[in-house]
Motif scaffolding. Structure first.
Motif, PDB file in Angstrom:
ATOM      1  N   SER A  57     -51.763  11.396 -18.618  1.00 35.69           N
ATOM      2  CA  SER A  57     -50.451  11.908 -18.209  1.00 35.69           C
ATOM      3  C   SER A  57     -49.689  10.877 -17.394  1.00 35.69           C
ATOM      4  CB  SER A  57     -50.622  13.191 -17.386  1.00 35.69           C
ATOM      5  OG  SER A  57     -51.242  14.205 -18.143  1.00 35.69           O
ATOM      6  N   ALA A  60     -48.527   7.918 -19.556  1.00 35.35           N
ATOM      7  CA  ALA A  60     -47.388   8.296 -20.387  1.00 35.35           C
ATOM      8  C   ALA A  60     -46.099   8.308 -19.569  1.00 35.35           C
ATOM      9  CB  ALA A  60     -47.632   9.666 -21.018  1.00 35.35           C
ATOM     10  N   LEU A  61     -46.180   8.777 -18.324  1.00 36.77           N
ATOM     11  CA  LEU A  61     -45.006   8.747 -17.446  1.00 36.77           C
ATOM     12  C   LEU A  61     -44.541   7.315 -17.224  1.00 36.77           C
ATOM     13  CD1 LEU A  61     -46.043  11.394 -14.769  1.00 36.77           C
ATOM     14  CD2 LEU A  61     -43.992  11.524 -16.197  1.00 36.77           C
ATOM     15  N   CYS A  62     -45.479   6.418 -16.933  1.00 38.00           N
ATOM     16  CA  CYS A  62     -45.124   5.015 -16.688  1.00 38.00           C
ATOM     17  C   CYS A  62     -44.451   4.396 -17.901  1.00 38.00           C
ATOM     18  CB  CYS A  62     -46.371   4.215 -16.309  1.00 38.00           C
ATOM     19  SG  CYS A  62     -47.042   4.602 -14.670  1.00 38.00           S
ATOM     20  N   ARG A  63     -44.964   4.686 -19.082  1.00 39.88           N
ATOM     21  CA  ARG A  63     -44.392   4.102 -20.297  1.00 39.88           C
ATOM     22  C   ARG A  63     -43.058   4.743 -20.669  1.00 39.88           C
ATOM     23  NH1 ARG A  63     -50.294   3.756 -22.130  1.00 39.88           N
ATOM     24  NH2 ARG A  63     -50.675   1.496 -22.113  1.00 39.88           N
ATOM     25  N   ALA A  64     -42.792   5.932 -20.117  1.00 40.98           N
ATOM     26  CA  ALA A  64     -41.525   6.613 -20.393  1.00 40.98           C
ATOM     27  C   ALA A  64     -40.427   6.215 -19.414  1.00 40.98           C
ATOM     28  CB  ALA A  64     -41.730   8.125 -20.354  1.00 40.98           C
ATOM     29  N   TYR A  66     -40.902   6.369 -15.913  1.00 44.55           N
ATOM     30  CA  TYR A  66     -41.153   6.979 -14.612  1.00 44.55           C
ATOM     31  C   TYR A  66     -42.381   6.307 -14.007  1.00 44.55           C
ATOM     32  CZ  TYR A  66     -38.287  10.595 -16.858  1.00 44.55           C
ATOM     33  OH  TYR A  66     -37.293  11.262 -17.526  1.00 44.55           O
ATOM     34  N   LEU A 101     -32.571   9.419 -17.375  1.00 41.91           N
ATOM     35  CA  LEU A 101     -33.988   9.726 -17.149  1.00 41.91           C
ATOM     36  C   LEU A 101     -34.163  10.582 -15.902  1.00 41.91           C
ATOM     37  CD1 LEU A 101     -36.051   6.467 -17.857  1.00 41.91           C
ATOM     38  CD2 LEU A 101     -36.149   8.625 -19.099  1.00 41.91           C
ATOM     39  N   LEU A 105     -35.662  14.489 -15.706  1.00 40.01           N
ATOM     40  CA  LEU A 105     -36.834  14.798 -14.893  1.00 40.01           C
ATOM     41  C   LEU A 105     -36.538  15.910 -13.898  1.00 40.01           C
ATOM     42  CD1 LEU A 105     -39.721  14.035 -13.849  1.00 40.01           C
ATOM     43  CD2 LEU A 105     -38.578  12.436 -12.307  1.00 40.01           C
ATOM     44  N   LEU A 192     -45.056  17.780 -17.300  1.00 40.54           N
ATOM     45  CA  LEU A 192     -44.764  16.349 -17.411  1.00 40.54           C
ATOM     46  C   LEU A 192     -45.190  15.786 -18.767  1.00 40.54           C
ATOM     47  CD1 LEU A 192     -45.732  15.243 -13.797  1.00 40.54           C
ATOM     48  CD2 LEU A 192     -43.444  15.635 -14.728  1.00 40.54           C
ATOM     49  N   ASP A 193     -46.281  16.302 -19.320  1.00 41.54           N
ATOM     50  CA  ASP A 193     -46.703  15.863 -20.658  1.00 41.54           C
ATOM     51  C   ASP A 193     -45.667  16.250 -21.710  1.00 41.54           C
ATOM     52  OD1 ASP A 193     -48.999  14.799 -19.621  1.00 41.54           O
ATOM     53  OD2 ASP A 193     -50.325  16.385 -20.337  1.00 41.54           O
ATOM     54  N   THR A 196     -42.721  13.771 -21.419  1.00 43.04           N
ATOM     55  CA  THR A 196     -42.943  12.440 -21.990  1.00 43.04           C
ATOM     56  C   THR A 196     -43.286  12.490 -23.477  1.00 43.04           C
ATOM     57  OG1 THR A 196     -45.317  12.487 -21.399  1.00 43.04           O
ATOM     58  CG2 THR A 196     -43.772  11.558 -19.777  1.00 43.04           C
TER      59      THR A 196
END
Length: 263
Positions: A57, A60-64, A66, A101, A105, A192-193, A196
């Motif tokens: 999770s 995935a946030l970092c790559r999106a 965030y 973004l 969020l 959050l999943d 993203t």
């Protein structure tokens, strides 16, 4: 034995990052164990054991876009010191120079009834107060959110290219906290999943949270002992409340109950 400094190879990788996307990919790789060290964290150590199930999770946030800086799962139980510990699921992250973004969020988190704190470091910006995320026998231990000083920012993001550091240091830092203590708050990661794209939003009949009223609507339900009258958050001690309004609402409820008892 782990050496108490970042390797030259890792230092070069972080220094080579030029964009927020570069930084997000490196943070994701560190979370996944592909990079031994990250800035602002103990060298040659990965995420804490309690967050191992959150790695996918968080990556995935970092790559999106965030960039996560701190997180914890929701839990409750007796700690090593024999006292009762409770945690809210929570995450702190930075959104840099992308208003779309940020809006997405914040909208998703607030619609799900999450507690949200925003610290905008652009020209002073908005600075929200922190929210308690961990208690020990009802006493507050740690909080997420709150102002980050310039000195703290330098400690959190060493080893970065100067221009990228400037973008991150002047980004918008967001803390999202589940209102519930314990594992019920793990619904934060489901939210959050879905944000993203790591998991699809379920159909209502398959959604384990579909029958649960939003936390923000609990004030309209019948108040139970040990709940905040305004927002429904569990209260296991004298404080702290979610905010002043919650404390005043709970005090009014106690006064009404006392009047009824007298009758």
């Amino acid at each position: 034995m782990k050496l108490p400094w970042m390797s030259r190879a890792d230092r070069r990788r972080w220094k080579s990052a030029r964009t927020v996307a570069d930084l997000g990919e490196l943070m994701a790789l560190w979370l996944e164990g592909e990079i031994a060290s990250r800035p602002g964290y103990q060298p040659r150590f990965g995420p804490d054991e309690e967050t191992e199930h959150l790695v996918a999770s968080l990556a995935a946030l970092c790559r999106a876009g965030y960039i996560t800086t701190c997180s914890q799962p929701g839990s409750a139980g007796t700690g090593a010191n024999g006292l009762w510990w409770e945690q809210r699921a929570a995450v702190e992250l930075v959104v840099s120079n992308d208003p779309a973004l940020l809006r997405r969020l914040l909208a998703a988190a607030r619609a799900a009834g999450m507690l949200v704190r925003v610290n905008d470091h652009r020209r002073g910006g908005v600075q929200d107060e922190p929210v308690i995320v961990t208690t020990c026998d009802g006493e507050p231990i740690t909080g997420f959110g709150g102002r980050i000083s310039r000195a703290d920012m330098a400690i959190q993001w060493p080893e970065l290219n100067r221009d990228l550091y400037r973008r991150v240091a002047h980004g918008v830092y967001v803390s999202i906290v589940a209102p519930e203590y314990g594992t019920a708050g793990e619904r934060l990661w489901v939210l959050l999943d879905q944000l993203t794209g790591l998991r699809l939003a379920p159909d209502p009949e398959d959604d384990p949270w579909a029958d649960e009223p939003l936390w923000s609507t609990h004030g309209a339900l019948e108040v139970e002992h040990g709940e905040c009258t305004l927002c429904g958050a569990p209260i296991h001690h004298r404080g702290p409340y979610c905010n002043t309004a919650c404390e005043e609402a709970d005090a009014d409820h106690d006064a009404e109950r006392t009047d009824r008892d007298r009758c």
